[in-house]
Design a protein around this motif. Structure first.
Motif, PDB file in Angstrom:
ATOM      1  N   ALA A  80      -8.557  17.530  -0.199  1.00 28.12           N
ATOM      2  CA  ALA A  80      -7.411  17.104  -1.040  1.00 28.12           C
ATOM      3  C   ALA A  80      -6.827  16.032  -1.359  1.00 28.12           C
ATOM      4  CB  ALA A  80      -6.357  18.262  -1.346  1.00 28.12           C
ATOM      5  N   GLY A  81      -7.244  15.388  -0.011  1.00 27.72           N
ATOM      6  CA  GLY A  81      -6.662  13.653  -0.186  1.00 27.72           C
ATOM      7  C   GLY A  81      -5.446  13.436   1.025  1.00 27.72           C
ATOM      8  N   SER A  82      -4.664  14.482   1.461  1.00 27.92           N
ATOM      9  CA  SER A  82      -3.822  14.343   2.194  1.00 27.92           C
ATOM     10  C   SER A  82      -4.119  14.435   3.723  1.00 27.92           C
ATOM     11  CB  SER A  82      -2.765  15.484   2.069  1.00 27.92           C
ATOM     12  OG  SER A  82      -3.375  16.622   2.491  1.00 27.92           O
ATOM     13  N   THR A 159      -8.871   7.112   0.559  1.00 30.85           N
ATOM     14  CA  THR A 159      -7.716   6.741   1.441  1.00 30.85           C
ATOM     15  C   THR A 159      -8.063   5.765   2.396  1.00 30.85           C
ATOM     16  OG1 THR A 159      -7.031   9.217   1.116  1.00 30.85           O
ATOM     17  CG2 THR A 159      -5.905   8.003   2.728  1.00 30.85           C
ATOM     18  N   THR A 160      -7.047   4.756   2.395  1.00 27.66           N
ATOM     19  CA  THR A 160      -7.315   3.623   3.371  1.00 27.66           C
ATOM     20  C   THR A 160      -5.860   3.717   4.204  1.00 27.66           C
ATOM     21  OG1 THR A 160      -6.359   2.113   1.979  1.00 27.66           O
ATOM     22  CG2 THR A 160      -8.792   2.487   2.273  1.00 27.66           C
ATOM     23  N   LEU A 161      -5.715   3.354   5.471  1.00 26.05           N
ATOM     24  CA  LEU A 161      -4.767   3.317   6.431  1.00 26.05           C
ATOM     25  C   LEU A 161      -4.395   1.598   6.621  1.00 26.05           C
ATOM     26  CD1 LEU A 161      -5.343   5.733   9.206  1.00 26.05           C
ATOM     27  CD2 LEU A 161      -3.932   6.024   6.979  1.00 26.05           C
ATOM     28  N   HIS A 162      -3.297   1.251   6.498  1.00 26.88           N
ATOM     29  CA  HIS A 162      -2.873  -0.214   6.582  1.00 26.88           C
ATOM     30  C   HIS A 162      -2.196  -0.497   7.753  1.00 26.88           C
ATOM     31  CE1 HIS A 162      -4.989  -1.542   3.088  1.00 26.88           C
ATOM     32  NE2 HIS A 162      -4.390  -0.453   2.220  1.00 26.88           N
ATOM     33  N   PHE A 163      -2.290  -1.217   8.833  1.00 29.38           N
ATOM     34  CA  PHE A 163      -1.278  -1.221   9.777  1.00 29.38           C
ATOM     35  C   PHE A 163      -0.574  -2.205   9.624  1.00 29.38           C
ATOM     36  CE2 PHE A 163      -0.551  -3.497  13.992  1.00 29.38           C
ATOM     37  CZ  PHE A 163       0.146  -2.634  14.662  1.00 29.38           C
ATOM     38  N   ALA A 164       0.798  -2.029   9.701  1.00 30.50           N
ATOM     39  CA  ALA A 164       2.042  -2.951   9.589  1.00 30.50           C
ATOM     40  C   ALA A 164       2.415  -3.734  10.985  1.00 30.50           C
ATOM     41  CB  ALA A 164       3.064  -2.096   9.058  1.00 30.50           C
ATOM     42  N   PRO A 165       2.452  -4.873  11.314  1.00 30.30           N
ATOM     43  CA  PRO A 165       2.699  -5.436  12.420  1.00 30.30           C
ATOM     44  C   PRO A 165       4.131  -5.113  12.628  1.00 30.30           C
ATOM     45  CG  PRO A 165       1.667  -7.116  10.861  1.00 30.30           C
ATOM     46  CD  PRO A 165       1.784  -5.836  10.137  1.00 30.30           C
ATOM     47  N   ASP A 166       4.436  -5.364  13.949  1.00 30.02           N
ATOM     48  CA  ASP A 166       5.852  -4.941  14.508  1.00 30.02           C
ATOM     49  C   ASP A 166       6.891  -5.822  13.501  1.00 30.02           C
ATOM     50  OD1 ASP A 166       4.703  -3.707  16.294  1.00 30.02           O
ATOM     51  OD2 ASP A 166       4.742  -5.149  17.797  1.00 30.02           O
TER      52      ASP A 166
END
Length: 177
Positions: A80-82, A159-166
């Protein structure tokens, strides 16, 4: 494009050593408590120790049942995309709500410093803006390596994951002024 026909994809699995460590501790505690209760000369003190030994044996059995149920999956992208953290049997019985995030872009952050780093660290948080899955253990894998591996597994699913730096995860001190 609908992704509902696609089955679930496991993004993160618990290592086998984590299961064996948890299972071994619970079996050992059940044995030690059972042995202590068996040799306890006072019945009023032996009964609660037997109860504790039984609870530890139950937790050991539930550890095996959870491995069979979830197949060591910690994060699963559903059709379902989650992205969900599958619940254990204990969480289902205690009616803990399902933890999930959904969206086309999921932000991954992690705290810059752990107070007492351990085998589970680093821990990350997945957020879609409204909901979040907090304290996901990576078992020594770097957050950037996790994001790269998850994005390759999620390729073509929307769906893509994006890493947010510290420094992006911390609030801006000058914005409050």
């Amino acid at each position: 494009m609908s992704t509902a026909w696609k089955g679930p994809v496991v993004l993160l699995r618990e290592p086998g050593s984590a299961f064996w460590s948890r299972f071994g501790y619970r079996v050992l505690m059940a044995g030690v408590l059972g042995l202590a209760a068996f040799y306890m000369p006072f019945a009023w003190l032996a009964v609660p120790i037997w109860v504790l030994a039984g609870l530890m044996a139950l937790l050991a059995a539930l550890a095996i049942a959870n491995i069979i149920k979830n197949k060591r999956a910690l994060l699963v992208h559903t059709g379902a995309g989650s992205i969900e953290w599958p619940r254990s049997i204990q969480e289902i019985v205690l009616r803990r709500p399902l933890t999930w995030v959904a969206g086309t872009e999921i932000e991954v952050t992690h705290p810059p410093v752990a107070a007492l780093p351990g085998k589970l660290d680093p821990r990350i948080t997945l957020s879609d803006g409204n909901r979040s899955i907090e304290r996901v253990p990576l078992y020594g894998v770097s957050p950037t390596a996790f994001v790269d591996a998850a994005n390759s597994a999620l390729f073509g699913r929307g769906t893509t994951l994006h890493f947010a730096p510290d420094d992006a995860a911390l609030p801006d001190a000058g914005a409050a002024e």
